[in-house]
Design an enzyme around this catalytic site. Structure first.
Site, mmCIF file in Angstrom:
data_model
loop_
_atom_site.group_PDB
_atom_site.id
_atom_site.type_symbol
_atom_site.label_atom_id
_atom_site.label_comp_id
_atom_site.label_asym_id
_atom_site.label_seq_id
_atom_site.Cartn_x
_atom_site.Cartn_y
_atom_site.Cartn_z
ATOM 1 N N ASP A 6 0.881 -1.163 0.000
ATOM 2 C CA ASP A 6 0.000 0.000 0.000
ATOM 3 C C ASP A 6 0.922 1.217 0.000
ATOM 4 O O ASP A 6 1.535 1.534 1.019
ATOM 5 C CB ASP A 6 -0.879 -0.047 1.267
ATOM 6 C CG ASP A 6 -1.681 1.232 1.475
ATOM 7 O OD1 ASP A 6 -1.645 2.116 0.599
ATOM 8 O OD2 ASP A 6 -2.339 1.340 2.531
ATOM 9 N N LYS A 68 2.988 11.526 -3.520
ATOM 10 C CA LYS A 68 2.029 10.704 -4.266
ATOM 11 C C LYS A 68 1.062 11.594 -5.044
ATOM 12 O O LYS A 68 0.557 11.213 -6.088
ATOM 13 C CB LYS A 68 1.277 9.816 -3.275
ATOM 14 C CG LYS A 68 0.232 8.910 -3.911
ATOM 15 C CD LYS A 68 -0.326 7.938 -2.908
ATOM 16 C CE LYS A 68 -1.506 7.167 -3.434
ATOM 17 N NZ LYS A 68 -2.006 6.196 -2.463
ATOM 18 N N GLU A 145 -7.156 0.588 -4.353
ATOM 19 C CA GLU A 145 -7.108 0.469 -2.878
ATOM 20 C C GLU A 145 -8.410 -0.066 -2.281
ATOM 21 O O GLU A 145 -8.376 -0.988 -1.467
ATOM 22 C CB GLU A 145 -6.727 1.822 -2.260
ATOM 23 C CG GLU A 145 -5.241 2.109 -2.455
ATOM 24 C CD GLU A 145 -4.865 3.570 -2.314
ATOM 25 O OE1 GLU A 145 -5.693 4.370 -1.851
ATOM 26 O OE2 GLU A 145 -3.736 3.919 -2.692
ATOM 27 N N ASP A 168 -12.887 5.350 1.512
ATOM 28 C CA ASP A 168 -11.440 5.314 1.710
ATOM 29 C C ASP A 168 -10.900 6.747 1.691
ATOM 30 O O ASP A 168 -10.790 7.354 0.619
ATOM 31 C CB ASP A 168 -10.815 4.462 0.589
ATOM 32 C CG ASP A 168 -9.309 4.342 0.712
ATOM 33 O OD1 ASP A 168 -8.723 4.989 1.600
ATOM 34 O OD2 ASP A 168 -8.707 3.596 -0.081
#
Ligand code: AMP
Length: 577
Positions: A6, A68, A145, A168
């Site tokens: 992850d 990211k 994810e 999420d």
């Protein structure tokens, strides 16, 4: 051995599937969460994770985080005068996780499943795959994810029969996914999200609010007083997390030069004020949730359970907001920080056909619409630049769909089929994936048909085929979103470049982190305590270089006791910030 990773905006985790179940791999500090922070020390060596996060407070110009968010863009990030791309920095985080996995397993690990937000477009996915390759991995699969999170729930609750909504909210991205679980089969029905909304925005909003109370703006303070902002950001992050347990928390506002001592101005934050401050961010969650419900042709009443994933879902204001607006109370049976990495390991087990998962089946959807550019006749004029979908978003994959298009000129010999991804009506708002050149079209009138077939597989590989019915001639190209767009040679060069960075020795990372922690705390205690603390650090540092184990252990123990007594305990491994 394939590991599941992850790769988060704020933290990254690595897991493996072993002894019939997914398990997390500890890092050099014994914790599972490795902050996605890169620091470069004076000697050029690289620090990743907790120690780098510590250093970010006192030496922000030597550190990078949140990269990211720049995946898939051309933007460069500067650390200590050196320029990096987001995939390069991500590759350093991935390499650190690889080293931890190899240390833990005692064998080389060179294959990985890496997760990405469901709402990442193909450029962002490609950048993630490149980061994996630069870290020395063969990237077996890029997984969404929430899909990974669903795999963890599905793995542990195989006989369930229900509709789930996965919310999420990580550090930098927000995804919502609707799925059905039925006798071990997991069917993703719809997914939606925002790739620029996460827990870090909540922190930034708080930082900005606190700065405003002392007459400062975040952007200009970031330029002029980076130390003040980095220390305040740390304080705000702690305050935000503190609200999970307390009704009110205090935030100490650092001095102009980024120091804080106990005489500093305090800002008191109450949970009600925090909720009010965060309303605009919380409201942005509703759009994607409603879009996902619409696409799935379900209403909120059809959802049996709402599952929370991602560190930022720990904010009590989030569940309060959702229960108030949607009438749902989410659950988090698994640690929301860990559930994605564990699911990535289940995906790794599915790829390696592990017997423990042979009764599990999973179907996913494509998150964005795929189509081609067309020309329209408007008011007797031809206008270019319109987007015509071939595969609509949230179609179950693998899928193969055909669309009919036509030539625009009489005797048109060739055409360029430009393939796009996105939801915009015009191609300028969408992402160009590639072009298919079609030549040798037999002579014919304008409007002669051309069939275009899109085939999208579970790896996110899009094959585009054009068929000229009058001649039966076929043209095809494979657009691989998860392919890096670089040649093997270019990737090898990038890998070599990144391998040149030497990691700070793993055995000494924990000491380095303690040292950086002490350097931060020195700026937070009163002048009298500071003197005492500095003396203890000096003795420990001396012991560190003496090579005398006993001297080192006793001075370290003394230092740890002193830190605790000053109200700043140094917690190893799994601490939350
Ligand atoms: P992730 O990318 O899933 O690791 O999520 C990281 C984000 O979650 C960061 O913005 C953290 O500040 C936030 N976070 C982690 N723990 C908590 C907590 N207990 N309360 C509020 N936010 C948290």
């Amino acid at each position: 051995m394939i590991v599941g990773i992850d790769l988060g905006t704020t933290n990254s985790l690595c897991a493996i599937f072993q002894d019939g179940k997914p398990q997390l791999i500890p890092n050099a500090h014994g914790g599972f969460l490795t902050p996605s922070v890169v620091a470069i020390l004076q000697d050029g060596s690289v620090l990743i994770g907790d120690a780098a996060k510590e250093m970010r407070v006192t030496q922000p110009d030597r550190c990078a985080s949140r990269f990211k968010r720049l995946m898939g863009s051309e933007e460069k990030i500067e650390i200590a005068g050196k320029q990096f791309t987001a995939p390069q920095l991500s590759s350093l985080v991935l390499r650190s996780l690889k080293t931890d996995a190899e240390h833990f397993l005692g064998e080389t690990v060179d294959e990985a499943v890496i997760t990405v937000p469901a709402y990442f477009n193909d450029n962002q996915r490609r950048a993630t795959k490149l980061a994996g390759e630069m870290a020395g991995f063969q990237v077996r699969r890029i997984v969404n994810e929430p899909t990974a999170a669903a795999l963890t729930y599905g793995f542990h609750d195989r006989n369930a029969e229900k509709h789930l909504m996965v919310i999420d909210l990580g550090g930098g991205t927000f995804d919502v996914t609707i799925m059905e679980v039925f006798e071990g089969a997991l069917e993703i029905v719809a997914t939606s999200g925002e790739s620029m909304l996460g827990g870090e925005d909540f922190t930034d909003r708080l930082v900005s609010h606190v700065l405003q109370t002392v007459g400062k703006q975040l952007e200009s303070a970031e330029m002029r007083q980076p130390l003040l902002v980095s220390r305040l950001r740390q304080a705000c992050e702690q305050a935000k997390i503190g609200l999970a347990r307390n009704e009110a928390v205090d935030i100490r506002i650092p001095t102009e030069d980024g120091l804080s001592d106990h005489s500093q101005v305090l800002f008191q934050l109450r949970s009600t004020a925090f909720l009010e401050m965060m309303e605009p961010l919380l409201a942005r969650l509703l759009g994607p949730i409603q879009r996902a419900l619409r696409d799935s042709e379900r209403s909120i009443d059809d959802i049996d359970e709402v599952i929370f994933v991602g560190g930022a879902t720990r904010m009590p204001c989030l569940s309060d907001f959702l229960s108030h607006r949607l009438g749902v109370r989410p659950r988090a049976d698994f640690n929301p920080d860990e559930v994605v990495a564990l699911g990535a390991a289940v995906q790794a087990a599915l790829i390696s056909e592990d017997r423990a998962v042979d009764d599990m089946v999973m179907t996913d959807v494509c998150p964005h619409t795929l189509g081609v550019e067309i020309m329209k006749e408007l008011g007797g004029q031809r206008v270019e630049g319109y987007f015509s979908p071939v595969i609509h978003r949230n179609t179950t994959i693998p899928v193969s769909k055909e669309g009919m298009f036509s030539t625009v000129e009489p005797n048109q010999y060739s055409l360029e089929l430009r393939v796009f991804q996105g939801e915009g009506r015009k191609v300028k708002d969408n992402l160009l994936l590639g072009t298919l050149h079609v030549t040798g079209i037999p002579p014919g009138p304008a409007g002669s048909p051309i069939a275009v077939r899109f085939t999208y597989d579970t790896n996110g590989i899009l094959e585009v085929e054009a068929i000229v019915p009058s001649s039966g001639k076929r043209f095809s190209t494979v657009l691989a979103p998860a392919s890096t767009g670089l040649t093997k040679k270019e990737i090898d060069k990038a890998v070599r470049e990144m391998q040149q960075f030497k990691f700070y020795p793993r055995d000494e990372v924990e000491n380095q982190r303690l040292l950086l922690f002490c350097e931060r705390i020195v700026g937070e205690v009163s002048p009298f305590q500071r003197q005492e603390l500095e003396a203890a650090i000096d003795v420990w540092e001396q012991a560190l270089s003496s090579g005398d184990r006993e001297f080192f252990e006793s001075t370290k123990a003394g230092l740890l006791v002193m830190l605790s007594s000053l109200g700043f305990p140094f917690i190893g491994g799994n601490e939350t910030p």
